[in-house]
Design a protein around this motif. Structure first.
Motif, mmCIF file in Angstrom:
data_model
loop_
_atom_site.group_PDB
_atom_site.id
_atom_site.type_symbol
_atom_site.label_atom_id
_atom_site.label_comp_id
_atom_site.label_asym_id
_atom_site.label_seq_id
_atom_site.Cartn_x
_atom_site.Cartn_y
_atom_site.Cartn_z
ATOM 1 N N ASP A 214 62.516 -0.324 -70.685
ATOM 2 C CA ASP A 214 61.880 -0.811 -71.911
ATOM 3 C C ASP A 214 61.700 -2.322 -71.881
ATOM 4 O O ASP A 214 62.677 -3.075 -71.713
ATOM 5 C CB ASP A 214 62.712 -0.417 -73.131
ATOM 6 N N LEU A 215 60.459 -2.746 -72.027
ATOM 7 C CA LEU A 215 60.142 -4.173 -71.952
ATOM 8 C C LEU A 215 60.413 -4.874 -73.277
ATOM 9 O O LEU A 215 60.618 -6.088 -73.314
ATOM 10 C CB LEU A 215 58.676 -4.346 -71.548
ATOM 11 N N PHE A 216 60.425 -4.107 -74.374
ATOM 12 C CA PHE A 216 60.720 -4.672 -75.689
ATOM 13 C C PHE A 216 62.070 -4.121 -76.165
ATOM 14 O O PHE A 216 62.269 -2.901 -76.191
ATOM 15 C CB PHE A 216 59.630 -4.300 -76.697
ATOM 16 N N ARG A 222 61.316 -3.057 -83.741
ATOM 17 C CA ARG A 222 61.403 -2.890 -85.201
ATOM 18 C C ARG A 222 60.767 -4.080 -85.918
ATOM 19 O O ARG A 222 60.089 -3.904 -86.942
ATOM 20 C CB ARG A 222 62.855 -2.717 -85.630
ATOM 21 N N LEU A 223 60.982 -5.251 -85.392
ATOM 22 C CA LEU A 223 60.435 -6.451 -86.022
ATOM 23 C C LEU A 223 58.907 -6.476 -85.919
ATOM 24 O O LEU A 223 58.214 -6.834 -86.874
ATOM 25 C CB LEU A 223 61.040 -7.700 -85.389
ATOM 26 N N ILE A 224 58.367 -6.088 -84.775
ATOM 27 C CA ILE A 224 56.910 -6.027 -84.614
ATOM 28 C C ILE A 224 56.318 -5.012 -85.588
ATOM 29 O O ILE A 224 55.314 -5.276 -86.261
ATOM 30 C CB ILE A 224 56.538 -5.663 -83.162
ATOM 31 N N ALA A 225 56.967 -3.852 -85.687
ATOM 32 C CA ALA A 225 56.464 -2.810 -86.588
ATOM 33 C C ALA A 225 56.461 -3.293 -88.033
ATOM 34 O O ALA A 225 55.483 -3.092 -88.770
ATOM 35 C CB ALA A 225 57.310 -1.547 -86.452
ATOM 36 N N ARG A 226 57.539 -3.934 -88.426
ATOM 37 C CA ARG A 226 57.669 -4.371 -89.818
ATOM 38 C C ARG A 226 56.712 -5.522 -90.144
ATOM 39 O O ARG A 226 56.014 -5.493 -91.157
ATOM 40 C CB ARG A 226 59.109 -4.806 -90.087
ATOM 41 N N SER A 227 56.659 -6.517 -89.282
ATOM 42 C CA SER A 227 55.869 -7.706 -89.605
ATOM 43 C C SER A 227 54.372 -7.466 -89.454
ATOM 44 O O SER A 227 53.564 -8.117 -90.113
ATOM 45 C CB SER A 227 56.290 -8.883 -88.713
ATOM 46 N N SER A 228 53.968 -6.522 -88.596
ATOM 47 C CA SER A 228 52.551 -6.214 -88.418
ATOM 48 C C SER A 228 52.040 -5.240 -89.463
ATOM 49 O O SER A 228 50.823 -5.083 -89.626
ATOM 50 C CB SER A 228 52.317 -5.616 -87.029
ATOM 51 N N GLY A 229 52.955 -4.557 -90.145
ATOM 52 C CA GLY A 229 52.551 -3.523 -91.086
ATOM 53 C C GLY A 229 51.911 -2.323 -90.397
ATOM 54 O O GLY A 229 51.256 -1.506 -91.037
ATOM 55 N N GLY A 230 52.095 -2.223 -89.076
ATOM 56 C CA GLY A 230 51.523 -1.106 -88.332
ATOM 57 C C GLY A 230 50.047 -1.257 -88.029
ATOM 58 O O GLY A 230 49.409 -0.300 -87.574
ATOM 59 N N ILE A 231 49.480 -2.440 -88.249
ATOM 60 C CA ILE A 231 48.069 -2.689 -87.943
ATOM 61 C C ILE A 231 47.941 -2.945 -86.438
ATOM 62 O O ILE A 231 48.491 -3.939 -85.935
ATOM 63 C CB ILE A 231 47.521 -3.898 -88.723
ATOM 64 N N PRO A 232 47.256 -2.094 -85.690
ATOM 65 C CA PRO A 232 47.218 -2.233 -84.231
ATOM 66 C C PRO A 232 46.812 -3.621 -83.736
ATOM 67 O O PRO A 232 47.388 -4.123 -82.764
ATOM 68 C CB PRO A 232 46.198 -1.174 -83.805
ATOM 69 N N ARG A 233 45.832 -4.242 -84.382
ATOM 70 C CA ARG A 233 45.410 -5.566 -83.908
ATOM 71 C C ARG A 233 46.549 -6.570 -84.027
ATOM 72 O O ARG A 233 46.776 -7.380 -83.110
ATOM 73 C CB ARG A 233 44.205 -6.061 -84.704
ATOM 74 N N LEU A 234 47.311 -6.520 -85.120
ATOM 75 C CA LEU A 234 48.430 -7.438 -85.280
ATOM 76 C C LEU A 234 49.573 -7.078 -84.341
ATOM 77 O O LEU A 234 50.295 -7.960 -83.863
ATOM 78 C CB LEU A 234 48.908 -7.439 -86.734
ATOM 79 N N VAL A 235 49.759 -5.794 -84.083
ATOM 80 C CA VAL A 235 50.755 -5.374 -83.091
ATOM 81 C C VAL A 235 50.411 -5.995 -81.743
ATOM 82 O O VAL A 235 51.283 -6.532 -81.046
ATOM 83 C CB VAL A 235 50.805 -3.836 -82.975
ATOM 84 N N VAL A 237 48.674 -8.727 -81.134
ATOM 85 C CA VAL A 237 48.868 -10.180 -81.165
ATOM 86 C C VAL A 237 50.341 -10.528 -81.018
ATOM 87 O O VAL A 237 50.716 -11.396 -80.212
ATOM 88 C CB VAL A 237 48.305 -10.757 -82.482
ATOM 89 N N LEU A 238 51.204 -9.852 -81.786
ATOM 90 C CA LEU A 238 52.631 -10.156 -81.732
ATOM 91 C C LEU A 238 53.245 -9.774 -80.390
ATOM 92 O O LEU A 238 54.098 -10.500 -79.852
ATOM 93 C CB LEU A 238 53.364 -9.444 -82.867
ATOM 94 N N ALA A 239 52.819 -8.639 -79.840
ATOM 95 C CA ALA A 239 53.347 -8.220 -78.538
ATOM 96 C C ALA A 239 52.935 -9.213 -77.453
ATOM 97 O O ALA A 239 53.746 -9.584 -76.597
ATOM 98 C CB ALA A 239 52.848 -6.824 -78.204
ATOM 99 N N HIS A 240 51.678 -9.631 -77.485
ATOM 100 C CA HIS A 240 51.191 -10.602 -76.498
ATOM 101 C C HIS A 240 51.962 -11.917 -76.596
ATOM 102 O O HIS A 240 52.430 -12.453 -75.576
ATOM 103 C CB HIS A 240 49.697 -10.837 -76.722
ATOM 104 N N LYS A 241 52.126 -12.426 -77.797
ATOM 105 C CA LYS A 241 52.831 -13.697 -77.962
ATOM 106 C C LYS A 241 54.323 -13.549 -77.651
ATOM 107 O O LYS A 241 54.956 -14.486 -77.157
ATOM 108 C CB LYS A 241 52.628 -14.224 -79.382
ATOM 109 N N GLY A 242 54.888 -12.353 -77.936
ATOM 110 C CA GLY A 242 56.277 -12.111 -77.577
ATOM 111 C C GLY A 242 56.466 -12.131 -76.072
ATOM 112 O O GLY A 242 57.461 -12.691 -75.562
ATOM 113 N N LEU A 243 55.528 -11.540 -75.337
ATOM 114 C CA LEU A 243 55.592 -11.569 -73.876
ATOM 115 C C LEU A 243 55.447 -13.000 -73.355
ATOM 116 O O LEU A 243 56.132 -13.400 -72.403
ATOM 117 C CB LEU A 243 54.491 -10.683 -73.290
ATOM 118 N N LEU A 244 54.575 -13.762 -73.987
ATOM 119 C CA LEU A 244 54.421 -15.169 -73.595
ATOM 120 C C LEU A 244 55.724 -15.941 -73.783
ATOM 121 O O LEU A 244 56.128 -16.729 -72.912
ATOM 122 C CB LEU A 244 53.305 -15.819 -74.413
ATOM 123 N N ALA A 245 56.377 -15.714 -74.938
ATOM 124 C CA ALA A 245 57.628 -16.414 -75.228
ATOM 125 C C ALA A 245 58.708 -16.024 -74.227
ATOM 126 O O ALA A 245 59.457 -16.885 -73.735
ATOM 127 C CB ALA A 245 58.083 -16.112 -76.652
#
Length: 279
Positions: A214-216, A222-235, A237-245
């Protein structure tokens, strides 16, 4: 950028719709099934709505792929057109020769002839309109008139409207009640739930060539799910920036702290102060 670090063949969370990354999550799978069944029944108008970023355009492209070889399709991605331009756009998509057409009446006559030809071949014709909430009222009425073309047995043209919830507001106008009454099937795309967000991330990583553990981290999911509200586009964005970080720190797994960095750098997500005690 970070692909080689995580063992990826390509960036998994690009915002450009790619049908290879389509996940048959419950809401999206149901919407696709409804579309195929309704089109198979030769219904006139079908409407699919969803909030910004819920995957309408991806679903639209998947539908066009599914119809390839089964129907003649016309795709209008930007319907903010006057009626005459809409007719010409549909005619162009259906490869209608308009060189001898000097007015709208002649364009419609040529369109009708092409639709009759397709009907004679037993080939259904489907017009797919994305971002339908942007259509001017006059153009929507012109679209209804276009669907009046029919034989004694069936409609010559089926129409699928994809749009944001504002499309419902537009269609609620009394002046458009005739078109509204012709919409026999409709579906509203729901955001992904927590379990589907985790499945969505794993699916996209797998499609991008990842086959490790598991990469996440669970807390990051859980944080991505909650903060994105389940909107795929926001998921995405957050996943991409999380990988960058994580890549920037040389980490092999995206942690909750990496996702926090992504949230602070992203508009349109639920801000940390509003997440409450869920975390």
């Amino acid at each position: 950028m970070y692909e080689s670090h995580f063992g990826l063949q390509e960036a998994p969370f690009a915002l450009t719709p790619n049908t290879r990354y389509f996940l048959r999550a419950p809401s999206h799978a149901d919407a696709l099934e409804l579309l195929l069944v309704a089109l198979g029944e030769r219904e006139g108008f079908i409407k699919i709505t969803g909030e910004v970023g819920t995957g309408k355009t991806l679903l639209c492209r998947l539908l066009l792929n599914e119809l390839d070889g089964k129907a003649c399709t016309a795709y209008v991605p930007n319907p903010q057109l006057p009626p005459e331009a809409l007719y010409e756009s549909v005619a162009e998509e259906l490869e209608v020769d308009l060189s001898g057409c000097d007015n709208t009446h002649q364009v419609l006559k040529a369109l009708n002839q092409r639709l009759l030809e397709r009907a004679g071949e037993g080939t259904p014709v489907v017009l797919v309109i994305d971002e339908a909430q942007a259509m001017p009222e006059q153009t929507l009425e012109a679209l209804r008139l276009l669907t009046n073309l029919e034989t004694e047995r069936s409609k010559l043209l089926q129409v699928v409207l994809f749009g944001q919830p504002e499309l419902n507001v537009l269609l609620a106008r009394d002046s458009l009640r005739q078109l509204r009454q012709r919409i026999t099937f409709q579906y509203h795309l729901a955001p992904l739930d927590g379990g589907s967000v985790a499945q969505y991330l794993r699916h996209r990583l797998s499609q991008a060539g990842y086959n490790g553990s598991d990469l996440f981290a669970p807390a990051a999911l859980r944080l991505i799910a909650r903060s994105s509200g389940g909107i795929p586009r926001l998921v995405n964005v957050l996943a991409h920036k999380g990988l960058l970080a994580a890549w920037g720190q040389g980490a092999r797994q995206v942690s909750r702290q990496h996702v926090w960095q992504a949230i602070r750098d992203t508009d349109s997500v639920r801000r940390p102060g509003l997440l409450g005690r869920w975390l």
